[in-house]
Design a protein around this motif. Structure first.
Motif, PDB file in Angstrom:
ATOM      1  N   ILE A  79      49.456  35.345  55.379  1.00 39.85           N
ATOM      2  CA  ILE A  79      48.428  35.262  54.970  1.00 39.85           C
ATOM      3  C   ILE A  79      47.793  36.436  54.180  1.00 39.85           C
TER       4      ILE A  79
ATOM      5  N   SER B  60      44.187  37.476  53.071  1.00 37.28           N
ATOM      6  CA  SER B  60      42.830  37.211  52.975  1.00 37.28           C
ATOM      7  C   SER B  60      42.078  38.239  53.071  1.00 37.28           C
ATOM      8  N   THR B  61      42.207  39.404  53.713  1.00 36.70           N
ATOM      9  CA  THR B  61      41.442  40.521  53.868  1.00 36.70           C
ATOM     10  C   THR B  61      41.125  41.390  52.634  1.00 36.70           C
TER      11      THR B  61
ATOM     12  N   GLY C  11      35.744  44.303  53.552  1.00 32.25           N
ATOM     13  CA  GLY C  11      35.533  43.805  55.179  1.00 32.25           C
ATOM     14  C   GLY C  11      36.200  42.519  55.299  1.00 32.25           C
ATOM     15  N   GLY C  12      37.173  42.618  56.279  1.00 31.97           N
ATOM     16  CA  GLY C  12      37.787  41.232  56.525  1.00 31.97           C
ATOM     17  C   GLY C  12      37.027  40.177  57.141  1.00 31.97           C
ATOM     18  N   SER C  13      36.116  40.646  57.887  1.00 33.54           N
ATOM     19  CA  SER C  13      35.515  39.160  58.721  1.00 33.54           C
ATOM     20  C   SER C  13      34.818  38.364  57.974  1.00 33.54           C
TER      21      SER C  13
ATOM     22  N   PHE D  66      45.686  45.286  54.287  1.00 33.18           N
ATOM     23  CA  PHE D  66      46.194  45.079  55.670  1.00 33.18           C
ATOM     24  C   PHE D  66      46.828  43.801  55.393  1.00 33.18           C
ATOM     25  N   ILE D  67      47.638  43.575  54.447  1.00 35.11           N
ATOM     26  CA  ILE D  67      48.393  42.170  54.525  1.00 35.11           C
ATOM     27  C   ILE D  67      49.957  42.298  55.119  1.00 35.11           C
ATOM     28  N   SER D  68      50.211  41.526  56.243  1.00 33.24           N
ATOM     29  CA  SER D  68      51.429  41.646  56.928  1.00 33.24           C
ATOM     30  C   SER D  68      52.601  41.137  56.051  1.00 33.24           C
TER      31      SER D  68
ATOM     32  N   ARG E 179      53.418  48.747  65.693  1.00 31.94           N
ATOM     33  CA  ARG E 179      54.029  47.650  65.245  1.00 31.94           C
ATOM     34  C   ARG E 179      54.680  47.906  64.028  1.00 31.94           C
TER      35      ARG E 179
ATOM     36  N   SER F 221      46.903  46.273  67.579  1.00 30.35           N
ATOM     37  CA  SER F 221      46.553  45.815  66.311  1.00 30.35           C
ATOM     38  C   SER F 221      45.407  44.505  66.291  1.00 30.35           C
TER      39      SER F 221
ATOM     40  N   GLY G 114      41.407  43.968  65.219  1.00 35.38           N
ATOM     41  CA  GLY G 114      41.265  43.047  64.196  1.00 35.38           C
ATOM     42  C   GLY G 114      41.910  42.133  63.887  1.00 35.38           C
ATOM     43  N   ALA G 115      43.309  42.626  63.741  1.00 36.08           N
ATOM     44  CA  ALA G 115      44.294  41.488  63.002  1.00 36.08           C
ATOM     45  C   ALA G 115      44.324  39.960  63.531  1.00 36.08           C
ATOM     46  N   GLU G 116      44.056  39.028  62.496  1.00 35.41           N
ATOM     47  CA  GLU G 116      43.986  37.537  62.631  1.00 35.41           C
ATOM     48  C   GLU G 116      42.595  37.440  63.349  1.00 35.41           C
TER      49      GLU G 116
ATOM     50  N   ALA H 158      38.580  39.499  63.981  1.00 31.94           N
ATOM     51  CA  ALA H 158      38.186  40.710  65.025  1.00 31.94           C
ATOM     52  C   ALA H 158      37.548  39.609  66.462  1.00 31.94           C
TER      53      ALA H 158
ATOM     54  N   ASN I   5      34.855  40.225  68.178  1.00 42.61           N
ATOM     55  CA  ASN I   5      33.396  39.782  67.834  1.00 42.61           C
ATOM     56  C   ASN I   5      33.530  38.270  67.196  1.00 42.61           C
TER      57      ASN I   5
END
Ligand SMILES: Cc1cc2nc3c(=O)[nH]c(=O)nc-3n(C[C@H](O)[C@H](O)[C@H](O)COP(=O)(O)OP(=O)(O)OC[C@H]3O[C@@H](n4cnc5c(N)ncnc54)[C@H](O)[C@@H]3O)c2cc1C
Length: 410
Positions: free
Chosen positions: A125, A127-128, A132-134, A158-160, A217, A383, A387-389, A391, A393
């Motif tokens: 994925i 997306s971020t 801001g990723g959220s 921050f893309i895995s 990681r 991680s 936040g990953a995948e 946050a 909140n």
């Protein structure tokens, strides 16, 4: 009827993955973390064993399985590599290929999914963005239609899986989230693409990438993607234009169940380590084990209780996903999964944080050297705490909206 048993097939599957992972992953997981790389032959062998594309239909080279089995696989991978790197690779390579199997064009599915299924490919994925990723609805990366192509400009962070896709695997890419509507269109102007970053050495012009210097990681890379007039064929659009936000939300909801499974796998490993250490560490005049002190045994007891609670939530969410997506039970909709998935992620991530920090406390100074590996796991699972995948909140926000009502929680 409440049934806490796995099916016979699921039990056999768990035994088979345990046997494979105890031989091929457990002995090298700390080396993977030190060397910042999952060996390619391990990825291929995991593909042959059926670790990837588990819920993807067999006609697209998937395993034709279910989400409970995917959760089992991810939990076991994280137990045998508690830095969670190989688990991240595994969970992304299950959730996002499934979304592609639901909404992608036949060309996209045929190009990507069989290679995911046999371990030669990866589909994650993207997306971020740096702002801001959220705020996925605030996506700024733009895709503009020109004839039979879209032209993409923007930046993802921050893309895995960036190094794995660009340098290691035969083929790979991401569900790429872009804006196709006006800047004000928010979630109604987002489109998703099956973006291929590398197809047997062929990489799109204008795509640049870099790898971030992350704290843990390390086995799976986390990187940046920069798009400068990158062309994507129109048949790689996933589903309808400007509906990409909704497919992404479904993808996150499914991926979070597997994220939660990774966290309980790592926590299970951490709890076992803490118990072993507390039994064997002896001192004082009577050479008592430190587990004889309630200051040590009670946190372990609490950790075990939390882990069981988290585990139940994870498998309940996976079971709900199967009722909705695999068994397609009438009356159930994808949005019925929101509460379960967000609760599982929220709880499992809190739990791995608690269990692994308890393990660090029980190990004392010995947790502070790399060789005991507790910190490797703690930082890996962290991680997901940061936040990953999605946050933590945001998980609370989803749960609040589901139980209080969308109109009351803006
Ligand atoms: C190791 C790692 C790997 C990752 N892999 C991927 C990947 O493969 N693909 C991908 O697209 N992304 C990936 N991410 C990014 C991840 O999705 C984001 O970290 C996440 O979406 C949160 O975004 P952010 O970190 O920019 O934090 P922000 O969105 O900036 O949030 C910062 C803080 O503000 C809080 N906050 C934000 N909005 C609200 C709100 N409305 N109410 C209350 N609190 C709020 C958050 O809870 C958080 O504590 C990865 C992240 C990490 C750490």
């Amino acid at each position: 009827m409440v049934d806490f048993e796995f099916t016979e097939d699921q039990k056999i599957f768990r035994e088979a993955v345990r046997e494979f992972l105890s031989k091929h992953l457990a002995p090298i997981w700390d080396k993977i973390d030190e060397e910042h790389r999952i060996p390619t032959d391990l990825i291929y062998r995991m593909g042959e064993q059926g670790f990837f594309g588990i819920p993807v239909p067999e006609e697209y080279g998937g395993q034709g399985g279910d989400f409970v089995s995917a959760a089992i696989a991810v939990e076991e991978v994280a137990y045998h590599d508690p830095s969670v790197a190989v688990a991240v690779y595994t969970l992304l390579n299950n959730a996002w290929p499934f979304i592609l199997s639901l909404y992608g064009t036949d060309e996209a599915k045929q190009t990507i999914l069989p290679l995911v299924g046999n371990g030669r490919g990866f589909f994650g994925i993207a997306s971020t963005e740096p702002h801001g990723g959220s705020d996925v609805a605030g996506t700024r990366t733009r895709a503009e239609r020109r004839g039979d192509k879209y032209v993409v400009n923007g930046e993802k962070i921050f893309i895995s899986g960036v190094r794995e896709v660009m340098e290691q695997l035969e083929l790979g890419g991401w569900y790429l989230i872009t804006r196709t509507g006006t800047p004000e269109s928010r979630h109604k102007g987002i489109s998703g693409f099956a973006f291929i970053g590398n197809n047997r050495g062929v990489k799109p012009e204008g795509l640049e990438y870099s790898i971030l210097n992350t704290i843990g990681r390390h086995g799976i890379s986390t990187g940046m993607l920069t798009f400068k007039d990158v062309e994507i064929p129109a048949n790689m659009l996933v589903g309808q234009e400007n509906r990409g936000f909704y497919y992404a939300m479904e993808g996150f909801t499914l991926a979070r169940i597997l994220v939660a499974a990774a966290n309980i796998g790592a926590a299970r490993w951490g709890l076992e380590q803490a118990i072993e250490w507390a039994r064997n560490r002896r001192m004082y005049a009577e050479e008592k084990p430190i587990s004889s002190f309630q200051g040590v045994s009670f946190p372990i007891a609490e950790a075990a209780m939390e882990l069981e609670a988290a585990r139940l939530l994870v498998y309940e969410a996976a079971w709900m996903a199967d009722r909705i997506y695999i068994k397609k039970e009438p009356g159930l909709k994808p949005k019925d999964l929101n509460f379960y998935s967000a609760s599982a992620k929220l709880k499992a991530v809190q739990t791995s944080f608690k269990v692994l920090s308890t393990a660090m406390m029980v190990f004392g100074a010995n947790s502070y050297v790399k060789e005991t590996n507790i910190a490797r796991s703690f930082i890996g699972a962290l991680s997901y705490y940061v936040g990953a995948e999605g946050a933590q909140n945001i998980m609370k926000y989803i749960i609040a909206r589901e139980i209080i009502g969308r109109e009351y929680v803006k």
